[in-house]
Every structure is written in C-alpha cells, then in structure tokens.
Design an enzyme around this catalytic site. Structure first.
Site, PDB file in Angstrom:
ATOM      1  N   ARG A 204     -34.492  13.276 -10.575  1.00  0.00           N
ATOM      2  CA  ARG A 204     -34.703  12.893  -9.879  1.00  0.00           C
ATOM      3  C   ARG A 204     -35.786  12.250  -9.083  1.00  0.00           C
ATOM      4  NH1 ARG A 204     -32.167  14.623  -6.175  1.00  0.00           N
ATOM      5  NH2 ARG A 204     -30.480  16.287  -7.441  1.00  0.00           N
TER       6      ARG A 204
ATOM      7  N   TYR B 226     -33.039   9.114 -16.122  1.00  0.00           N
ATOM      8  CA  TYR B 226     -32.738   9.822 -15.796  1.00  0.00           C
ATOM      9  C   TYR B 226     -31.670   9.666 -15.020  1.00  0.00           C
ATOM     10  CZ  TYR B 226     -31.678  13.876 -14.318  1.00  0.00           C
ATOM     11  OH  TYR B 226     -30.452  15.523 -13.453  1.00  0.00           O
TER      12      TYR B 226
ATOM     13  N   LYS C 212     -25.884   8.712  -7.470  1.00  0.00           N
ATOM     14  CA  LYS C 212     -26.379   8.623  -6.456  1.00  0.00           C
ATOM     15  C   LYS C 212     -26.842   7.542  -5.679  1.00  0.00           C
ATOM     16  CE  LYS C 212     -26.022  12.993  -7.666  1.00  0.00           C
ATOM     17  NZ  LYS C 212     -25.167  14.234  -7.151  1.00  0.00           N
TER      18      LYS C 212
ATOM     19  N   HIS D 153     -22.139  15.412  -1.258  1.00  0.00           N
ATOM     20  CA  HIS D 153     -21.946  15.866  -2.738  1.00  0.00           C
ATOM     21  C   HIS D 153     -21.145  16.806  -2.691  1.00  0.00           C
ATOM     22  CE1 HIS D 153     -26.033  17.127  -4.975  1.00  0.00           C
ATOM     23  NE2 HIS D 153     -24.848  16.488  -5.991  1.00  0.00           N
TER      24      HIS D 153
ATOM     25  N   SER E 137     -27.923  20.685  -5.970  1.00  0.00           N
ATOM     26  CA  SER E 137     -28.281  20.411  -7.206  1.00  0.00           C
ATOM     27  C   SER E 137     -28.397  21.391  -8.367  1.00  0.00           C
ATOM     28  CB  SER E 137     -28.589  19.067  -7.892  1.00  0.00           C
ATOM     29  OG  SER E 137     -28.298  17.879  -7.217  1.00  0.00           O
TER      30      SER E 137
ATOM     31  N   ASP F 291     -18.672  16.152  -8.974  1.00  0.00           N
ATOM     32  CA  ASP F 291     -19.800  15.627  -8.539  1.00  0.00           C
ATOM     33  C   ASP F 291     -20.127  15.461  -6.953  1.00  0.00           C
ATOM     34  OD1 ASP F 291     -22.963  16.645  -8.292  1.00  0.00           O
ATOM     35  OD2 ASP F 291     -22.959  13.930  -8.902  1.00  0.00           O
TER      36      ASP F 291
ATOM     37  N   ARG G  50     -28.636  17.427 -19.797  1.00  0.00           N
ATOM     38  CA  ARG G  50     -27.458  17.022 -19.257  1.00  0.00           C
ATOM     39  C   ARG G  50     -26.271  16.559 -20.595  1.00  0.00           C
ATOM     40  NH1 ARG G  50     -26.994  17.290 -13.773  1.00  0.00           N
ATOM     41  NH2 ARG G  50     -29.269  18.311 -12.915  1.00  0.00           N
TER      42      ARG G  50
END
Ligand code: SAT
Ligand code: MN
Length: 592
Positions: free
Chosen positions: A80, A208, A217, A237, A259, A286, A375
């Site tokens: 991010r 991404y 998000k 979150h 994160s 998450d 990821r």
C-alpha cells in the site's frame, strides 16, 4: 477479448444506475471492450486461461499445488502507498490530521485526467460485489470498474462477486462506486482517492491488493467507517475468531492489530498440544463490521470471503491451517519458485528457491527470494478451521475486543481495560513497529490507533467519539484488552513463543469475560498474576514470565505523554471524556 453480447445485456439491464455509470466511465477511459462479470466459476477459469496465455499468470506445479498460480507485480508495486492515499471530504477537518486530504473537485479533476483514455486497447471489467454474506442486513455492496483481470480474479475470491451482488444492488439502491486502472504503474502517477460523502473511490497506477482490490481497505474500511458512523455501527481492522473450550462453549473475539502483526495466524490458530479438546474457528482474518444487537451485545460479520495474507513465515509449524488452506486453488503474488515449479518463500523448511520473486535466477545477494510482503489470495472456505457461522447473516456475538501491536518493550503480554471508555483509550494508544505491508522504513514505532491509522475514513477525534457512543448503547459490551506477542529481552530475543501458544492468553481473556479468571489491579489495567495463566506444557525461559508481565511506570509515563501529544493534534474535536480518561490514566501511573 470476446464478449457475449447477450450476457452483457442481461447483466447490464439488471441495474440502470450501474449501467449509466459504466457508460460514463467507458466514455472517459475508452476501453476496447466492456465486460460485465457474472462471478461464475467458468468465468474465473476463462480469465485464468487468458492471463496464462499472456504470461501474466504462471500455473504452478499441478501435482503439488493444484489450481495454484503465481503473479509477479511490477517491482515498485508491492505494498500500500499511504502517502498517495487521500480522503477527499468537502471540509478538510472531516478527514482529520490522520488522513491526507484533497478537495473533492481538485481530486476528481486530477484523477479524471489520469483516467482519460487509459483503457484504450484494454478491457473494462464491471465487477459487482457484496461485502458480507449476500443475505445479511449488515452487508453493503459496491461495483468496481477495473482494467485488470488479476483484480477481477482476486475480487472473485475476496468478495461475493457477480450476478447475486448486482441483484442485491438493484434491491438496495445504493452502492459504492470504485474506479480502478493499473495505468502505466508509474509511481509518480499513482493515487488512491476516497470520496466518502459520495460513496466513491478512484484508484490509479497500482495493481497491489490494498490499492486495487477496492472492496477491501478502500470500501470495507475507509468508506465503510464513514457509513458506519452515520448509521451507528463500526467498521474495523479486526480479525474475528471463535474459541471453543472442551465443554463446547464458543466465545468470539475481535482483534485489531496493525498489518502484518499475525492477524491471519491468530484467526487460524492451532491449539497447543496440552490444550486437548480446544478448537479454534475462523470467521475473518482482517476486517470486522460490528453492529449493536437488540440484546445489547455487539455482533460481528466478516465483509470478506477470502484471505489476502502474508506468505513468508507460513509453514506447517507456525500455521498449519493457513499452510493447508493454500495448498490448492490459491493465487500467489511475488513468491519465489523451486526447480519443479512449486511456490517457495522464506520460512519453508523444505525445497529451495531457484527463481526469485522478480523472475530472476535466485541470488541471496539480491535479498530474500520471496518478497517480504508476498501474498496469497485464497477462498476462506478452504480453511480447515472455517467457522460454521462465517456466513451467518446476523454475525457472531463478540465477548472481547483485543488490541495489540508490535512492541519490543513497554506493553506487557496482556492487560484488560477497566471499562469501555478506558478501552477506547487503550485502543487509541495502539502503536506498532512498522512492517513490510506498507512502503516506508521498517521497524519504526508509529501511532496506529485501533490499527486504523491507514484506514479510518474520517477524523480520528470523531471516530473516538463514535466508539464512545457505540459503547454507551451496549447493555452487555465486550470487554476490552491489549496484548503484545512481540516483547523482547535485552538481547533482542522474543520472550513469548507466539503462534498457537497465544491461545493461553486468549483463554485468560475469555475467562475474564465470564468471571472465571482472577486479575491484579495495576496502574495500566487488570493483569494476570503469574499463576493465573494456564502455562502447563510450555517451556518459558527462566524469568521470562515476570518480564512479560512487568509494567514500568517510568516507561508508561513517557508513553502516556506521547499519546497525549498525539491526541493534542486533534485539538478541540477530541472528545472531552477521552481527554479526562487519559488524565486519569496518567494519575494512576504517576502514583505507581
Ligand atoms: O492492504 S492490504 O490489504 O493489501 C494488506 C494489509 O496491509 O492488510
Ligand atoms: Mn489488514
């Protein structure tokens, strides 16, 4: 790409406001083709085949990793980009000092210039999605327009995507509009803009996850946190996990960590060997949407249907559930490859990398083989610990909310807030050493209230006030806690083994909620005495437990002063009750 005109017409005709917006965007971006996604498995496979043909997706070893693919991002597009992420409210103060801000007209103008003609030669995909179970009153829908088939595949895994979502939008009326293009992946032409007042998002120049999968998000946290405030709920979150004891009693916890602090691992935890009969059920890893229920408790749904988790460190020992989950039908992004085309990453005990995450022959001189923020994208249903209630429209009742961060010193293994208001202060005081999930320096302590610093779609002062209000509406609020799995000794060695052993701490937390566990009243909150944690079968270094449960008033005085200085940035908007709570906390620590 070939489109089936019949299919397009049917989907487009389902929803006039959506198709009007698609037409408007197509005029601006000028794609060769417009494709409406129906979310079917056949469509998913067709897109996979196309990406494989274009070498944008590499099939992995079909014997060891059936249905798995590797995607390599542009080397500059691996995380991010918080400095390029904006909240564009009419009034700057509504975004707050916690967000980058731009006036909406200016942001639209700037973004529309970038989007103009950017899809020439490309396909525009219309991706209708639902965040949350399709039949839940708590769910909210959106439509992402993107020119990336990789994004479509990920959205299919991460959300309830396709026809059913479009039908729900026709019924709900409102939807979040997310416009995305990978552009030319030039970091100088990369922006993620949010318009909470318009329920819209514009994201350009990155492929991404957090920047491009707009349901995640951008929608489920930044836009939803704004919606949640106006509607009286919380978008957080947080992972959601169910802990079942040997008597079959299940308690659900919602845990907020920044994160890459192990949320996915905690959500899928494997009980230690001595915890016979204990089971752990994953609801989410998450994001949690939390709603006050009629019975005065707080109920949580997971708006997502998949996991976008950090790969390195995942193995059969650290997280067997995650390891099993990603054995098949998984998209890997930026991992390394073995000679026989298996995915490889740091932390795996077998295999060795021959090709690194950038597709080069592996050379340790170039750094890790897999990118530290590589990821996996995988359907939540593949998790052996998938909760039976993960799709429950009413969500699960939350017994405890747990905050945490990565702190080498200061924060003890666990402590409990004295009440809801104190818990809001504890949450507002969350800080963590930075990780690879965002670009920037790694290992620096930064304030990350409720682990929402990069994700709150409005002024934190208003957000804390909203938290206080939600708590006041709950007759049986969850108990609030803080944990730290990352405390180190003077030599830099972790004092707590973490992973499955964290269940021992969660057990104390649950026992506190049911009134079964004892606690000491300390200057920072309630804490277990050395004998209150069930540590049978755990081999801790001598003195480690004392250190894990130690509270240094001197360090805490500095910490609370730091929290105070941070809160001062919010000026007069800071809730008086929170200021008073901080002063109380300071008095308790001063007297300790
Ligand atoms: O922002 S992502 O969702 O891509 C990863 C994370 O930071 O949780
Ligand atoms: Mn996250």
């Amino acid at each position: 790409m070939a489109t089936a005109p019949q299919h397009v017409t049917t989907l487009a005709s389902l929803n006039q406001p959506v198709s009007a917006w698609v037409d408007e965007v197509a005029k601006l971006t000028q794609p060769d083709t417009v494709y409406w996604c129906d979310g079917s498995d056949a469509e998913f496979q067709m897109l996979e085949r196309q990406l494989v043909a274009r070498k944008e997706l590499l099939p992995l070893n079909a014997n060891t990793n059936p249905g798995c693919f590797l995607s390599r991002s542009h080397p500059s597009d691996v995380a991010r980009v918080e400095h390029l992420t904006f909240v564009c409210t009419r009034n700057k103060d509504d975004a707050g000092p916690n967000n980058n801000w731009m006036a909406p007209e200016q942001a639209h103008r700037q973004m529309d210039e970038l989007f103009r003609g950017c899809m020439k030669g490309r396909t525009l995909y219309v991706v209708p999605y639902c965040m949350g179970p399709i039949d839940s009153p708590f769910s909210r829908c959106g439509v992402e327009i993107t020119d990336s088939a990789y994004v479509v595949l990920n959205m299919k895994i991460m959300t309830r995507m396709g026809r059913a979502a479009l039908e729900r939008i026709a019924h709900d009326g409102a939807f979040v509009r997310g416009l995305h293009s990978i552009g030319d992946l030039n970091p100088d032409r990369r922006f993620i803009m949010h318009f909470p007042e318009e329920l819209s998002i514009k994201s350009f120049g990155s492929g991404y996850g957090g920047n491009a999968l707009l349901g995640k998000k951008c929608h489920a946290l930044r836009i939803a946190s704004w919606q949640a405030r106006t509607e009286g709920w919380l978008a957080e979150h947080m992972l959601i996990v169910g802990i079942e004891n040997p008597q079959g009693e299940i308690h659900y916890l919602a845990c907020a960590f920044p994160s890459a602090c192990g949320k996915t691992n905690l959500a899928m935890l494997i009980p230690p060997a001595s915890y016979k009969g204990w089971k752990v059920w994953t609801v989410g890893d998450d994001i949690a949407w939390l709603h006050p229920g009629k019975d005065g408790r707080l109920y949580a749904i997971n708006p997502e249907s998949g996991y976008f988790g950090v790969v390195p460190g995942t193995n059969a020992k650290t997280n067997r559930n995650a390891y099993e989950t990603i054995r098949h039908d998984t998209i890997f992004t930026n991992v390394a490859l073995t000679a026989d085309n298996q995915p490889w990453w740091e932390g795996l005990s077998d295999g060795k990398p021959v090709i690194d995450w950038q597709g080069r022959p592996y050379d340790p001189a170039n750094g890790p083989a897999a990118h530290p923020n590589s990821r996996f994208t995988v359907a939540a249903k593949q998790n052996p610990a998938y909760s039976k209630l993960a799709d429950a429209p009413g969500g699960v009742p939350i017994s405890a909310i747990v905050f945490g961060g990565r702190r080498r010193t200061l924060a003890p293994l666990v402590y409990q807030a004295r009440n809801w208001l104190h818990g809001v202060l504890v949450g507002a005081g969350v800080a963590s050493e930075t990780t690879a999930a965002a670009t920037g320096a790694v290992g620096v302590v930064r304030r990350d209230p409720m682990a929402m610093k990069p994700f709150a779609g409005y002024n934190f002062a208003d957000y804390w006030a909203h938290w206080i209000n939600v708590g006041a509406r709950l007759k049986s609020p969850p108990q609030l806690f803080h944990v730290n799995w990352f405390r180190q000794d003077a030599a830099g060695k972790f004092l707590w083994p973490g992973y499955g052993e964290n269940l021992r701490v969660l057990r104390w937390i649950i026992d506190r909620c049911t009134g079964r566990a004892k606690a000491r009243d300390t200057a920072i909150g309630y804490m277990p005495g050395a004998g209150d944690l069930h540590l049978d079968g755990l081999d801790l270094a001598p003195g480690a437990l004392d250190e894990l449960l130690a509270v240094s008033p001197a360090l805490w005085r500095t910490e609370l002063a730091g929290i105070g200085a941070y809160m001062d940035e919010f000026g007069a908007r800071l809730p008086k009750a929170l200021q008073a709570e901080l002063e109380d906390a300071q008095k308790r620590v001063a007297g300790a």
